[in-house]
Write a protein that holds these residues in place. Structure first.
Motif, PDB file in Angstrom:
ATOM      1  N   ALA A  94      -7.875  -1.384 -14.838  1.00  0.00           N
ATOM      2  CA  ALA A  94      -9.122  -1.674 -14.660  1.00  0.00           C
ATOM      3  C   ALA A  94      -9.942  -0.910 -13.385  1.00  0.00           C
ATOM      4  O   ALA A  94     -10.289   0.190 -12.370  1.00  0.00           O
ATOM      5  N   VAL A  95      -8.221  -1.055 -11.876  1.00  0.00           N
ATOM      6  CA  VAL A  95      -8.337  -0.827 -10.809  1.00  0.00           C
ATOM      7  C   VAL A  95      -7.909   0.459 -10.316  1.00  0.00           C
ATOM      8  O   VAL A  95      -8.949   0.884 -10.018  1.00  0.00           O
ATOM      9  N   ARG A  96      -7.537   1.014 -11.819  1.00  0.00           N
ATOM     10  CA  ARG A  96      -6.619   2.419 -11.534  1.00  0.00           C
ATOM     11  C   ARG A  96      -8.203   3.288 -11.881  1.00  0.00           C
ATOM     12  O   ARG A  96      -8.531   4.034 -11.266  1.00  0.00           O
ATOM     13  N   ARG A  97      -9.028   2.995 -12.445  1.00  0.00           N
ATOM     14  CA  ARG A  97     -10.012   3.697 -12.909  1.00  0.00           C
ATOM     15  C   ARG A  97     -11.141   3.412 -12.047  1.00  0.00           C
ATOM     16  O   ARG A  97     -11.995   4.573 -11.841  1.00  0.00           O
ATOM     17  N   MET A  98     -11.420   2.356 -11.166  1.00  0.00           N
ATOM     18  CA  MET A  98     -12.725   1.920 -10.083  1.00  0.00           C
ATOM     19  C   MET A  98     -11.874   3.230  -9.422  1.00  0.00           C
ATOM     20  O   MET A  98     -12.663   4.183  -8.400  1.00  0.00           O
ATOM     21  N   LEU A  99     -10.336   3.345  -8.870  1.00  0.00           N
ATOM     22  CA  LEU A  99     -10.016   4.098  -7.359  1.00  0.00           C
ATOM     23  C   LEU A  99     -10.035   5.554  -8.121  1.00  0.00           C
ATOM     24  O   LEU A  99     -10.944   6.628  -7.236  1.00  0.00           O
ATOM     25  N   ALA A 100      -9.973   6.346  -9.078  1.00  0.00           N
ATOM     26  CA  ALA A 100     -10.057   7.720  -9.549  1.00  0.00           C
ATOM     27  C   ALA A 100     -11.776   8.063  -9.436  1.00  0.00           C
ATOM     28  O   ALA A 100     -11.680   9.274  -9.006  1.00  0.00           O
ATOM     29  N   GLY A 113       1.121  -1.438  -0.225  1.00  0.00           N
ATOM     30  CA  GLY A 113       0.192  -0.228  -0.329  1.00  0.00           C
ATOM     31  C   GLY A 113       0.665   0.683   0.233  1.00  0.00           C
ATOM     32  O   GLY A 113       1.712   1.594   1.182  1.00  0.00           O
ATOM     33  N   GLY A 114       0.363   1.995  -0.893  1.00  0.00           N
ATOM     34  CA  GLY A 114       1.586   3.201  -1.093  1.00  0.00           C
ATOM     35  C   GLY A 114       0.348   4.224  -0.323  1.00  0.00           C
ATOM     36  O   GLY A 114      -1.141   4.507  -0.734  1.00  0.00           O
ATOM     37  N   THR A 115       0.634   5.715  -0.199  1.00  0.00           N
ATOM     38  CA  THR A 115      -0.446   6.501  -0.707  1.00  0.00           C
ATOM     39  C   THR A 115      -0.903   7.674  -1.807  1.00  0.00           C
ATOM     40  O   THR A 115      -1.366   8.444  -2.031  1.00  0.00           O
ATOM     41  N   ASP A 116      -0.599   7.399  -2.838  1.00  0.00           N
ATOM     42  CA  ASP A 116      -0.585   8.026  -4.317  1.00  0.00           C
ATOM     43  C   ASP A 116      -1.807   6.931  -4.717  1.00  0.00           C
ATOM     44  O   ASP A 116      -1.815   5.486  -4.526  1.00  0.00           O
ATOM     45  N   PRO A 117      -2.626   7.186  -5.439  1.00  0.00           N
ATOM     46  CA  PRO A 117      -3.575   6.238  -5.853  1.00  0.00           C
ATOM     47  C   PRO A 117      -2.740   5.453  -7.334  1.00  0.00           C
ATOM     48  O   PRO A 117      -3.350   4.603  -7.177  1.00  0.00           O
ATOM     49  N   ALA A 141      -6.996   8.090   3.154  1.00  0.00           N
ATOM     50  CA  ALA A 141      -5.357   8.703   3.707  1.00  0.00           C
ATOM     51  C   ALA A 141      -5.375   9.037   1.862  1.00  0.00           C
ATOM     52  O   ALA A 141      -3.989   9.610   1.500  1.00  0.00           O
ATOM     53  N   LEU A 142      -5.995   8.319   0.957  1.00  0.00           N
ATOM     54  CA  LEU A 142      -5.200   8.808  -0.967  1.00  0.00           C
ATOM     55  C   LEU A 142      -6.433  10.070  -1.266  1.00  0.00           C
ATOM     56  O   LEU A 142      -6.005  10.892  -2.067  1.00  0.00           O
ATOM     57  N   LEU A 154      -4.011  -3.245  -5.038  1.00  0.00           N
ATOM     58  CA  LEU A 154      -4.844  -3.343  -5.138  1.00  0.00           C
ATOM     59  C   LEU A 154      -4.986  -4.436  -6.073  1.00  0.00           C
ATOM     60  O   LEU A 154      -5.734  -5.773  -5.838  1.00  0.00           O
ATOM     61  N   ALA A 155      -5.016  -4.662  -7.160  1.00  0.00           N
ATOM     62  CA  ALA A 155      -4.993  -4.949  -8.193  1.00  0.00           C
ATOM     63  C   ALA A 155      -4.246  -6.262  -7.475  1.00  0.00           C
ATOM     64  O   ALA A 155      -5.047  -7.936  -8.486  1.00  0.00           O
ATOM     65  N   VAL A 156      -3.255  -6.379  -6.520  1.00  0.00           N
ATOM     66  CA  VAL A 156      -1.694  -7.635  -6.469  1.00  0.00           C
ATOM     67  C   VAL A 156      -2.766  -8.547  -6.050  1.00  0.00           C
ATOM     68  O   VAL A 156      -3.316 -10.115  -5.700  1.00  0.00           O
ATOM     69  N   LEU A 157      -3.652  -7.658  -4.805  1.00  0.00           N
ATOM     70  CA  LEU A 157      -4.785  -8.595  -3.815  1.00  0.00           C
ATOM     71  C   LEU A 157      -6.404  -8.900  -4.388  1.00  0.00           C
ATOM     72  O   LEU A 157      -6.239 -10.068  -4.334  1.00  0.00           O
ATOM     73  N   LEU A 158      -6.452  -8.442  -5.303  1.00  0.00           N
ATOM     74  CA  LEU A 158      -7.555  -8.715  -6.244  1.00  0.00           C
ATOM     75  C   LEU A 158      -7.106 -10.312  -7.283  1.00  0.00           C
ATOM     76  O   LEU A 158      -8.072 -11.434  -7.731  1.00  0.00           O
ATOM     77  N   HIS A 159      -6.104 -10.023  -7.924  1.00  0.00           N
ATOM     78  CA  HIS A 159      -5.564 -10.513  -8.314  1.00  0.00           C
ATOM     79  C   HIS A 159      -5.280 -12.224  -7.761  1.00  0.00           C
ATOM     80  O   HIS A 159      -5.643 -13.943  -7.703  1.00  0.00           O
TER      81      HIS A 159
END
Length: 194
Positions: free
Chosen positions: A183-189, A76-80, A139-140, A87-92
């Motif tokens: 996909a996760v980047r779009r969901m997070l944004a 986990g980082g503090t930037d998107p 945090a983000l 999060l993609a790693v976790l979903l995988h």
């Protein structure tokens, strides 16, 4: 084996049973067999089927929170962008080695819609994961982290369901991390913009 360890073993075996045989297959005897325990062990710890299902909800929450905490500590980082990659790693992980747990979660969630006495345990279990998502989104920089967490959890569940149980799930492999990341980047944004 201590009391908490035996309860976890039984709950894990119950989750595996639900994943492979559905809720129809969830019996005390089936869980004893799956856990490699003597007959009657499951009913000693969880007298009723409802108690066994409740144990599944609580164990799912415990395992999910442990996954998220481990993920945040390791990736986990503090930037998107870094959060999306992590999060993609976790979903995988949940789509591959954690597949059975997710399938059991979907089965158990549907059961709670038909049996109101189970609903409170499902909601308690779900709140643990949502609180982690809320903290991450705060945090983000989310202006409304609780609402953003609701969206992110819903989208994540939708992606998991589609890839594990949706119509084309059997005919396509689990996406790899590089496919999941955009996909996760779009969901997070979108969640951060909500």
């Amino acid at each position: 084996m201590s009391l908490p360890d035996r309860r976890d073993l039984i709950a894990d075996a119950a989750l595996s049973t639900v994943a492979s045989a559905g809720l129809r297959g969830l019996t005390h005897r089936a869980v004893d067999t799956a856990a490699g325990l003597p007959a009657g062990s499951t009913s000693y710890y969880f007298r009723t089927r409802s108690a066994l299902i409740s144990a599944c909800y609580l164990r799912l929450a415990e395992l999910t929170v442990a996954d998220v905490d481990r993920w945040q500590a390791e990736h986990g980082g503090t930037d998107p962008d870094s959060a999306a990659e992590a999060l993609a790693v976790l979903l995988h992980q949940w789509l591959t080695v954690g597949r059975d747990r997710q399938l059991a979660r979907f089965e158990l969630s549907l059961e709670a819609t038909r049996r109101p006495e189970l609903r409170a345990d499902l909601e308690t279990a779900g709140l643990a994961a949502r609180s982690r998502a809320t903290a991450l989104l705060a945090a983000l920089g989310a202006s409304r982290p609780a609402q953003a967490a609701d969206l992110l959890v819903a989208w994540t569940d939708g992606l998991l369901y589609d890839r594990l149980a949706g119509a084309p799930a059997a005919s396509r492999p689990a996406p790899d991390v590089t496919e999941l990341t955009p996909a996760v980047r779009r969901m997070l944004a979108a969640a951060l913009a909500a």
